[in-house]
Design a protein around this motif. Structure first.
Motif, PDB file in Angstrom:
ATOM      1  N   PHE A 237     -24.122  -0.520  -0.955  1.00 41.70           N
ATOM      2  CA  PHE A 237     -23.133  -1.577  -0.770  1.00 41.70           C
ATOM      3  C   PHE A 237     -22.130  -1.729  -1.612  1.00 41.70           C
ATOM      4  N   GLY A 238     -22.207  -0.939  -2.958  1.00 39.27           N
ATOM      5  CA  GLY A 238     -21.253  -1.021  -3.785  1.00 39.27           C
ATOM      6  C   GLY A 238     -21.201  -2.381  -4.760  1.00 39.27           C
ATOM      7  N   HIS A 239     -22.011  -3.198  -4.715  1.00 42.17           N
ATOM      8  CA  HIS A 239     -21.861  -4.532  -5.695  1.00 42.17           C
ATOM      9  C   HIS A 239     -23.331  -4.933  -5.830  1.00 42.17           C
ATOM     10  N   ASP A 240     -23.659  -5.870  -6.828  1.00 40.55           N
ATOM     11  CA  ASP A 240     -24.861  -6.355  -7.103  1.00 40.55           C
ATOM     12  C   ASP A 240     -25.243  -7.608  -6.422  1.00 40.55           C
ATOM     13  N   ARG A 241     -24.620  -8.145  -5.406  1.00 42.72           N
ATOM     14  CA  ARG A 241     -24.989  -9.094  -4.494  1.00 42.72           C
ATOM     15  C   ARG A 241     -26.106  -8.886  -3.566  1.00 42.72           C
ATOM     16  N   VAL A 242     -26.986  -8.039  -4.258  1.00 45.38           N
ATOM     17  CA  VAL A 242     -28.417  -7.967  -3.522  1.00 45.38           C
ATOM     18  C   VAL A 242     -29.694  -8.751  -4.057  1.00 45.38           C
ATOM     19  N   PHE A 243     -30.258  -9.424  -3.261  1.00 46.36           N
ATOM     20  CA  PHE A 243     -31.183 -10.356  -3.923  1.00 46.36           C
ATOM     21  C   PHE A 243     -32.479  -9.973  -3.388  1.00 46.36           C
ATOM     22  N   ALA A 244     -33.366  -9.591  -4.312  1.00 47.01           N
ATOM     23  CA  ALA A 244     -34.850  -9.448  -3.853  1.00 47.01           C
ATOM     24  C   ALA A 244     -35.647 -10.715  -3.935  1.00 47.01           C
ATOM     25  N   VAL A 245     -36.046 -11.621  -2.952  1.00 48.26           N
ATOM     26  CA  VAL A 245     -36.363 -12.912  -3.016  1.00 48.26           C
ATOM     27  C   VAL A 245     -37.853 -12.864  -2.492  1.00 48.26           C
ATOM     28  N   GLY A 246     -38.805 -11.842  -2.248  1.00 47.26           N
ATOM     29  CA  GLY A 246     -39.918 -11.831  -1.838  1.00 47.26           C
ATOM     30  C   GLY A 246     -41.244 -11.701  -2.612  1.00 47.26           C
ATOM     31  N   PRO A 247     -42.252 -11.732  -2.413  1.00 47.65           N
ATOM     32  CA  PRO A 247     -42.577 -11.712  -0.894  1.00 47.65           C
ATOM     33  C   PRO A 247     -42.549 -13.233  -0.552  1.00 47.65           C
ATOM     34  N   LEU A 248     -41.817 -13.579   0.708  1.00 46.07           N
ATOM     35  CA  LEU A 248     -41.808 -14.911   1.220  1.00 46.07           C
ATOM     36  C   LEU A 248     -42.920 -15.205   1.992  1.00 46.07           C
ATOM     37  N   LEU A 249     -43.609 -16.188   1.470  1.00 49.09           N
ATOM     38  CA  LEU A 249     -44.930 -16.617   2.129  1.00 49.09           C
ATOM     39  C   LEU A 249     -44.895 -18.207   2.588  1.00 49.09           C
ATOM     40  N   PRO A 250     -45.667 -18.714   3.594  1.00 48.15           N
ATOM     41  CA  PRO A 250     -45.621 -20.111   3.803  1.00 48.15           C
ATOM     42  C   PRO A 250     -45.991 -20.942   2.932  1.00 48.15           C
ATOM     43  N   PRO A 251     -45.477 -22.309   2.625  1.00 49.46           N
ATOM     44  CA  PRO A 251     -45.953 -23.202   1.534  1.00 49.46           C
ATOM     45  C   PRO A 251     -47.363 -23.387   1.813  1.00 49.46           C
TER      46      PRO A 251
END
Length: 466
Positions: A237-251
């Protein structure tokens, strides 16, 4: 941070299929907690999926309910991809594209329109829409860093097979770390359909290519799981606006309720089982097994003597009800007390988190992979389609998955399959089980306060707010 709903306003647009919607809604929960004001775009028949989220965030989250656009190839009333055969996938995508003008009208008439769009990777056309509106678009990937890398490589470089008649032709991805190769038949069915030259897939191709031009990339994974592939995405992608936000689980207050009816029966039965003695069999919300596959699974479960929970999905649109989803006659009676067959959706997160569950026989959908990893459950891999094969390859690389079978029409060898089921709950898999336990610790640390995914969520909110 206390929820206020007074922060930057963003539009969240999930792709209407459970495997895509649920993780993006889980992400929306975290964005609301961090103060953003959010509008979620949804069609009427998918509104009920939002009920728990809206109950948790009555101030921060609002809905934009737009009628599902009509299309001659989509039956009236169908608004979720899980109810569509793959042959209509491109038409389903085209229909969603017709929401462009209604969104445009809503935006121009809103007193405080959103400053960014966060939408699923199957909604790449929203990147063009964001350009028209003069705002940023962030692509949400419900698959991991490796799966996303393969998708991007397919649509950027368009690899072809040397022999158009050979389904086993090896396709290499030298630009991706570890120089991966896949036989042609394991590549995305979307891509293979496009290569055949059907012009109705052009819209799908344009959307998937548009993802590469998005302002930011949000991935449901954590860097400790597939760090090398995150490095690849940042380079591509050529930039650092890559966000690893997981693991996404339910509340926590929605873990069991998400499974719908029958949840209490399953959990009560698991309570009667000893620790790490149960195999959970689940192939996700969309894939329906052939009767031959059902027979082979039933045979393996019966012969192996293992305890099990088997989530069975019946035929949907496009399936011959006589050829798919039938449990062999008498099977349930023969395994009564040792196994539980559940028809329809089950509380998968809650089941995997139960101490009695040792292994998951899975199609390797990314949500299932992450849920099993978080629970420290061994994965028995049977990839079927889409990103399943790249996910299975990652699991094998990490040493936390064991091959059971592969392919949407393939059936496992009866002897080997029976042996694998027995092995999965025995000391023979202690090494793999210890590895996945370490990743479970890393996953929980990533989403905990100060962890890598926690920090990336904060960074994402800051980026959206700017």
């Amino acid at each position: 941070m206390a929820e206020s709903g007074t922060g930057a306003h963003i539009l969240v647009f999930p792709y209407p299929a459970p495997g895509h919607m649920l993780p993006l809604l889980d992400l929306t929960h975290h964005l609301a907690i961090r103060g953003l004001s959010i509008t979620i775009l949804v069609t009427p028949k998918n509104l009920s999926i939002l009920t728990p989220l809206l109950s948790n965030h009555p101030v921060a989250i609002k809905t934009l309910i737009l009628p599902f656009p009509s299309h001659p190839s989509i039956p009236t009333g169908v608004e979720n991809a899980k109810d569509m055969p793959f042959s209509a996938f491109n038409h389903f995508m085209l229909a969603l594209g017709d929401l462009h003008d209604p969104i445009l009208d809503w935006f121009h008439n809103h007193p405080s329109p959103p400053v960014a769009i966060l939408s699923d990777l199957f909604l790449g056309w929203t990147n063009h829409l964001a350009g028209e509106l003069g705002i940023r678009r962030y692509v949400f990937s419900p698959t991991g860093a490796l799966g996303l890398s393969v998708i991007n490589s397919l649509w950027c470089y368009f690899p072809k097979r040397d022999d158009p008649t050979n389904e086993n032709s090896l396709i290499s991805f030298p630009n991706i770390s570890n120089s991966l190769t896949f036989p042609w038949w394991q590549l995305s069915s979307i891509y293979r359909s496009y290569v055949k030259g059907d012009p109705t897939w052009e819209f799908v191709k344009d959307g998937l290519c548009a993802n590469m031009a998005s302002w930011g990339v949000v991935v449901n994974s954590f860097t400790e799981l597939d760090r090398v592939y995150f490095d690849h995405i940042i380079a591509e992608f050529g930039h650092d606006r890559v966000f690893a936000v997981g693991p996404l689980l339910p509340p926590a207050n929605n873990v069991v309720e998400r499974g719908g009816s029958g949840s209490s029966e399953v959990m009560s039965w698991l309570d009667t089982c000893a620790a790490r003695t149960v195999v959970f069999v689940s192939f996700g919300s969309q894939f329906v097994l052939t009767n031959k596959q059902m027979e082979r699974i039933a045979l393996g479960l019966e012969r192996s003597g293992v305890k099990f929970v088997w989530a069975v999905k019946g035929p949907t649109g496009g399936h011959d009800v006589e050829e798919y989803g039938k449990i062999p006659a008498g099977f349930e009676n023969r395994v009564a007390g040792r196994g539980l067959v559940v028809r329809g959706w089950v509380p998968q997160v809650a089941i995997l988190s139960h101490e009695s569950v040792a292994a998951l026989l899975t199609h390797c959908g990314w949500n299932s992979v992450l849920e099993a990893v978080v629970a420290g459950v061994l994965l028995l891999t049977w990839p079927m389609s889409a990103d399943n094969f790249s996910n299975a390859k990652l699991l094998h690389e990490l040493g936390i998955g064991i091959k059971a079978c592969e392919g949407g029409e393939t059936v496992p060898d009866p002897v080997e399959f029976t042996v694998l089921l027995r092995k999965s709950v025995s000391e023979e898999t202690r090494v793999e089980r210890n590895r996945v336990a370490k990743f479970a610790v890393a996953a929980k640390k990533a989403v905990g306060e100060g962890g890598s995914s926690w920090r990336d969520l904060d960074r994402l909110v800051l980026n959206l707010s700017q």
